[in-house]
Design an enzyme around this catalytic site. Structure first.
Site, PDB file in Angstrom:
ATOM      1  N   LYS A 263       0.890  -1.367  -0.007  1.00 34.21           N
ATOM      2  CA  LYS A 263      -0.105   0.249   0.042  1.00 34.21           C
ATOM      3  C   LYS A 263       0.916   1.333  -0.259  1.00 34.21           C
ATOM      4  O   LYS A 263       0.572   2.060  -0.802  1.00 34.21           O
ATOM      5  CB  LYS A 263      -1.097  -0.021   1.215  1.00 34.21           C
ATOM      6  CG  LYS A 263      -1.842  -1.163   1.260  1.00 34.21           C
ATOM      7  CD  LYS A 263      -2.585  -1.097   2.687  1.00 34.21           C
ATOM      8  CE  LYS A 263      -1.923  -1.036   3.899  1.00 34.21           C
ATOM      9  NZ  LYS A 263      -1.207  -2.390   4.233  1.00 34.21           N
TER      10      LYS A 263
ATOM     11  N   ARG B 279      -0.701  -8.435  13.549  1.00 35.87           N
ATOM     12  CA  ARG B 279      -1.030  -7.667  12.744  1.00 35.87           C
ATOM     13  C   ARG B 279      -1.893  -8.582  11.659  1.00 35.87           C
ATOM     14  O   ARG B 279      -2.892  -8.036  11.091  1.00 35.87           O
ATOM     15  CB  ARG B 279      -0.088  -6.796  11.891  1.00 35.87           C
ATOM     16  CG  ARG B 279       0.499  -5.786  13.284  1.00 35.87           C
ATOM     17  CD  ARG B 279       1.913  -5.118  12.642  1.00 35.87           C
ATOM     18  NE  ARG B 279       2.128  -4.785  11.347  1.00 35.87           N
ATOM     19  CZ  ARG B 279       3.265  -4.510  10.865  1.00 35.87           C
ATOM     20  NH1 ARG B 279       4.474  -4.977  11.609  1.00 35.87           N
ATOM     21  NH2 ARG B 279       3.479  -3.911   9.637  1.00 35.87           N
TER      22      ARG B 279
ATOM     23  N   ARG C  87      10.835   0.051  11.333  1.00 31.11           N
ATOM     24  CA  ARG C  87       9.883   0.434  12.293  1.00 31.11           C
ATOM     25  C   ARG C  87       9.894  -0.795  13.233  1.00 31.11           C
ATOM     26  O   ARG C  87      10.311  -2.185  13.202  1.00 31.11           O
ATOM     27  CB  ARG C  87       8.485   0.092  11.493  1.00 31.11           C
ATOM     28  CG  ARG C  87       8.009   1.144  10.756  1.00 31.11           C
ATOM     29  CD  ARG C  87       6.945   0.953   9.901  1.00 31.11           C
ATOM     30  NE  ARG C  87       5.840   0.035  10.573  1.00 31.11           N
ATOM     31  CZ  ARG C  87       4.766  -0.199   9.769  1.00 31.11           C
ATOM     32  NH1 ARG C  87       4.588   0.538   8.707  1.00 31.11           N
ATOM     33  NH2 ARG C  87       3.879  -0.875  10.480  1.00 31.11           N
TER      34      ARG C  87
ATOM     35  N   ARG D   1      11.868  -4.605   5.180  1.00 28.89           N
ATOM     36  CA  ARG D   1      11.447  -3.202   5.042  1.00 28.89           C
ATOM     37  C   ARG D   1      12.140  -2.352   5.739  1.00 28.89           C
ATOM     38  O   ARG D   1      12.334  -2.416   6.917  1.00 28.89           O
ATOM     39  CB  ARG D   1       9.860  -3.070   5.417  1.00 28.89           C
ATOM     40  CG  ARG D   1       9.239  -1.804   5.386  1.00 28.89           C
ATOM     41  CD  ARG D   1       7.799  -1.592   5.215  1.00 28.89           C
ATOM     42  NE  ARG D   1       7.233  -2.067   6.510  1.00 28.89           N
ATOM     43  CZ  ARG D   1       5.843  -2.128   6.497  1.00 28.89           C
ATOM     44  NH1 ARG D   1       4.934  -1.913   5.578  1.00 28.89           N
ATOM     45  NH2 ARG D   1       5.125  -2.573   7.489  1.00 28.89           N
TER      46      ARG D   1
ATOM     47  N   ARG E 160      -9.987   0.503   8.644  1.00 25.12           N
ATOM     48  CA  ARG E 160      -9.405  -0.861   8.968  1.00 25.12           C
ATOM     49  C   ARG E 160     -10.310  -1.679   9.662  1.00 25.12           C
ATOM     50  O   ARG E 160     -10.193  -2.924  10.041  1.00 25.12           O
ATOM     51  CB  ARG E 160      -8.119  -0.955   9.884  1.00 25.12           C
ATOM     52  CG  ARG E 160      -6.836  -1.072   9.377  1.00 25.12           C
ATOM     53  CD  ARG E 160      -5.721  -0.904  10.132  1.00 25.12           C
ATOM     54  NE  ARG E 160      -4.698  -1.419  10.084  1.00 25.12           N
ATOM     55  CZ  ARG E 160      -3.441  -0.945   9.403  1.00 25.12           C
ATOM     56  NH1 ARG E 160      -3.513   0.124   8.834  1.00 25.12           N
ATOM     57  NH2 ARG E 160      -2.276  -1.682   9.463  1.00 25.12           N
TER      58      ARG E 160
HETATM   59  P1  ADP Z   1       1.028  -1.639   7.761  1.00 25.46           P
HETATM   60  O1  ADP Z   1       1.313  -0.985   6.406  1.00 25.46           O
HETATM   61  O2  ADP Z   1       2.363  -2.557   7.920  1.00 25.46           O
HETATM   62  O3  ADP Z   1       0.056  -2.539   7.823  1.00 25.46           O
HETATM   63  P2  ADP Z   1       0.427   0.786   9.046  1.00 25.46           P
HETATM   64  O4  ADP Z   1       1.876   1.602   9.080  1.00 25.46           O
HETATM   65  O5  ADP Z   1      -0.619   0.904   8.351  1.00 25.46           O
HETATM   66  O6  ADP Z   1       0.971  -0.871   8.681  1.00 25.46           O
HETATM   67  O7  ADP Z   1       0.080   0.642  10.445  1.00 25.46           O
HETATM   68  C1  ADP Z   1       0.989   0.487  11.736  1.00 25.46           C
HETATM   69  C2  ADP Z   1       0.086   0.209  13.135  1.00 25.46           C
HETATM   70  O8  ADP Z   1      -0.763   1.345  13.122  1.00 25.46           O
HETATM   71  C3  ADP Z   1      -0.861  -0.866  13.116  1.00 25.46           C
HETATM   72  O9  ADP Z   1      -0.750  -2.073  13.369  1.00 25.46           O
HETATM   73  C4  ADP Z   1      -2.001  -0.336  14.286  1.00 25.46           C
HETATM   74  O10 ADP Z   1      -1.520  -0.426  15.384  1.00 25.46           O
HETATM   75  C5  ADP Z   1      -2.112   1.149  13.893  1.00 25.46           C
HETATM   76  N1  ADP Z   1      -2.994   1.654  12.632  1.00 25.46           N
HETATM   77  C6  ADP Z   1      -2.628   2.270  11.666  1.00 25.46           C
HETATM   78  N2  ADP Z   1      -3.648   2.428  10.829  1.00 25.46           N
HETATM   79  C7  ADP Z   1      -4.604   2.082  11.953  1.00 25.46           C
HETATM   80  C8  ADP Z   1      -6.120   2.200  11.565  1.00 25.46           C
HETATM   81  N3  ADP Z   1      -6.621   2.592  10.712  1.00 25.46           N
HETATM   82  N4  ADP Z   1      -6.915   1.826  12.764  1.00 25.46           N
HETATM   83  C9  ADP Z   1      -6.250   1.334  13.611  1.00 25.46           C
HETATM   84  N5  ADP Z   1      -4.892   1.425  13.882  1.00 25.46           N
HETATM   85  C10 ADP Z   1      -4.562   1.600  12.930  1.00 25.46           C
HETATM   86  P1  ADP Z   2       2.164  -1.894   3.107  1.00 29.99           P
HETATM   87  O1  ADP Z   2       2.301  -0.334   3.186  1.00 29.99           O
HETATM   88  O2  ADP Z   2       1.209  -2.434   2.619  1.00 29.99           O
HETATM   89  O3  ADP Z   2       2.389  -2.271   4.726  1.00 29.99           O
HETATM   90  P2  ADP Z   2       4.671  -1.419   1.950  1.00 29.99           P
HETATM   91  O4  ADP Z   2       4.317  -0.594   0.870  1.00 29.99           O
HETATM   92  O5  ADP Z   2       5.596  -0.931   2.963  1.00 29.99           O
HETATM   93  O6  ADP Z   2       3.473  -2.104   2.490  1.00 29.99           O
HETATM   94  O7  ADP Z   2       5.890  -2.765   1.333  1.00 29.99           O
HETATM   95  C1  ADP Z   2       6.302  -3.569   2.107  1.00 29.99           C
HETATM   96  C2  ADP Z   2       7.700  -4.086   1.691  1.00 29.99           C
HETATM   97  O8  ADP Z   2       7.671  -4.708   0.616  1.00 29.99           O
HETATM   98  C3  ADP Z   2       8.488  -2.852   1.348  1.00 29.99           C
HETATM   99  O9  ADP Z   2       9.763  -3.035   1.960  1.00 29.99           O
HETATM  100  C4  ADP Z   2       8.401  -2.874  -0.036  1.00 29.99           C
HETATM  101  O10 ADP Z   2       9.655  -2.076  -0.507  1.00 29.99           O
HETATM  102  C5  ADP Z   2       8.212  -4.161  -0.651  1.00 29.99           C
HETATM  103  N1  ADP Z   2       7.108  -4.288  -1.674  1.00 29.99           N
HETATM  104  C6  ADP Z   2       6.273  -3.393  -1.761  1.00 29.99           C
HETATM  105  N2  ADP Z   2       5.554  -3.993  -3.131  1.00 29.99           N
HETATM  106  C7  ADP Z   2       6.323  -5.162  -3.539  1.00 29.99           C
HETATM  107  C8  ADP Z   2       6.104  -5.878  -4.506  1.00 29.99           C
HETATM  108  N3  ADP Z   2       5.095  -5.907  -5.388  1.00 29.99           N
HETATM  109  N4  ADP Z   2       7.138  -6.880  -4.724  1.00 29.99           N
HETATM  110  C9  ADP Z   2       7.992  -7.093  -3.511  1.00 29.99           C
HETATM  111  N5  ADP Z   2       8.306  -6.273  -2.670  1.00 29.99           N
HETATM  112  C10 ADP Z   2       7.355  -5.300  -2.490  1.00 29.99           C
END
Ligand code: ADP
Ligand code: ADP
Ligand code: ZN
Length: 216
Positions: A13, A172, A161, A127, A88
């Site tokens: 994302k 998660r 992170r 990541r 979410r």
């Molecule tokens: P990822 O992209 O790896 O799923 P995020 O950066 O979106 O992680 O979220 C990291 C953490 O922040 C989540 O595990 C949760 O604790 C909190 N968080 C983020 N967005 C939300 C949301 N919309 N509702 C509740 N908690 C959230």
């Molecule tokens: P999210 O925001 O959904 O938690 P990220 O965009 O941060 O996910 O992606 C998680 C990790 O995977 C990052 O280190 C990113 O560079 C890598 N990544 C993202 N998309 C791809 C893909 N299509 N193939 C391989 N690695 C990816």
């Protein structure tokens, strides 16, 4: 244009949002980024949510929805928005409908990035981001063009992170399955859900999303 990027942790994302910002001038609203900023700033709110985030659990619907509302209020009407990591839960999805209506915006697409769960742990533990500009990287899948130097801003400072470890990732993912996946049918029923193969290369995922946004 207002869109939601939906998918489990590590689905891509943030990576795709970063590209949409660069290519289309859209604005990324990431609740994860907003919450991490609060956490790092050590505000009252930040201290309250730290343990929840570090455990991989969800922060309360009220907190994240008010962050979204505040950030949306700062934008110009013409700026397209990418909701990244929000909504979410079903409650957040309902709240977002009201927030969008108040800001005279409508949701164009909800793009679900479909990924194999097995791939997510590897994506997440590898990541990291630029500490200065936030650009996203991966140990194996997205290395900087020049080792140790951010492609975007040239910084040599990177960070990982606190919650990007295997143990937290499991929580998660369970949270995603239990609370987030059930909102997908809501958008499907409205006819705005689009599914994209998130296992494809980063570039190919971008092409697929662009085709949706351009109505091709
Ligand atoms: P990822 O992209 O790896 O799923 P995020 O950066 O979106 O992680 O979220 C990291 C953490 O922040 C989540 O595990 C949760 O604790 C909190 N968080 C983020 N967005 C939300 C949301 N919309 N509702 C509740 N908690 C959230
Ligand atoms: P999210 O925001 O959904 O938690 P990220 O965009 O941060 O996910 O992606 C998680 C990790 O995977 C990052 O280190 C990113 O560079 C890598 N990544 C993202 N998309 C791809 C893909 N299509 N193939 C391989 N690695 C990816
Ligand atoms: Zn940078």
């Amino acid at each position: 244009m207002n869109i939601i990027l939906l998918g489990p942790p590590g689905a891509g994302k943030g990576t795709q949002a970063e590209r949409l910002v660069a290519d289309r001038g859209m604005v990324q609203l990431s609740t994860g980024d907003m919450l991490r900023a609060e956490k790092n700033a050590g505000t009252d709110l930040g201290n309250r949510i730290k343990a929840v985030m570090d455990a991989g659990e969800l922060v309360s619907d009220e907190i994240v929805s008010s962050l979204i509302d505040e950030n949306l209020a700062r934008l110009d009407a013409g700026q397209g928005v990418i909701f990244d990591g929000y909504p979410r839960t079903a409650a957040q999805a309902g709240t977002l409908d009201g927030i969008l209506a108040r800001h005279d915006r409508k949701l164009d697409y909800v793009i679900e990035l479909e990924v194999d769960e097995d791939a997510l742990v590897e994506r997440i533990v590898g990541r990291y981001t630029c500490a200065k500009c936030g650009a996203g990287y991966h140990d194996k899948f997205k290395q900087p063009k020049v080792a140790g130097t951010c492609d975007v801003c040239g910084s040599h400072d990177f960070k990982r992170r606190a919650d990007d470890n295997e143990e937290t990732v499991r929580t998660r993912m369970a949270e995603y399955r239990a609370k987030t996946e059930p909102i997908i049918p809501i958008y499907d029923a409205r006819g705005i859900l689009r599914r994209v193969d998130g296992m494809a290369d980063i570039e190919d995922v971008s092409v697929a999303i662009a085709a949706i946004l351009d109505g091709k």
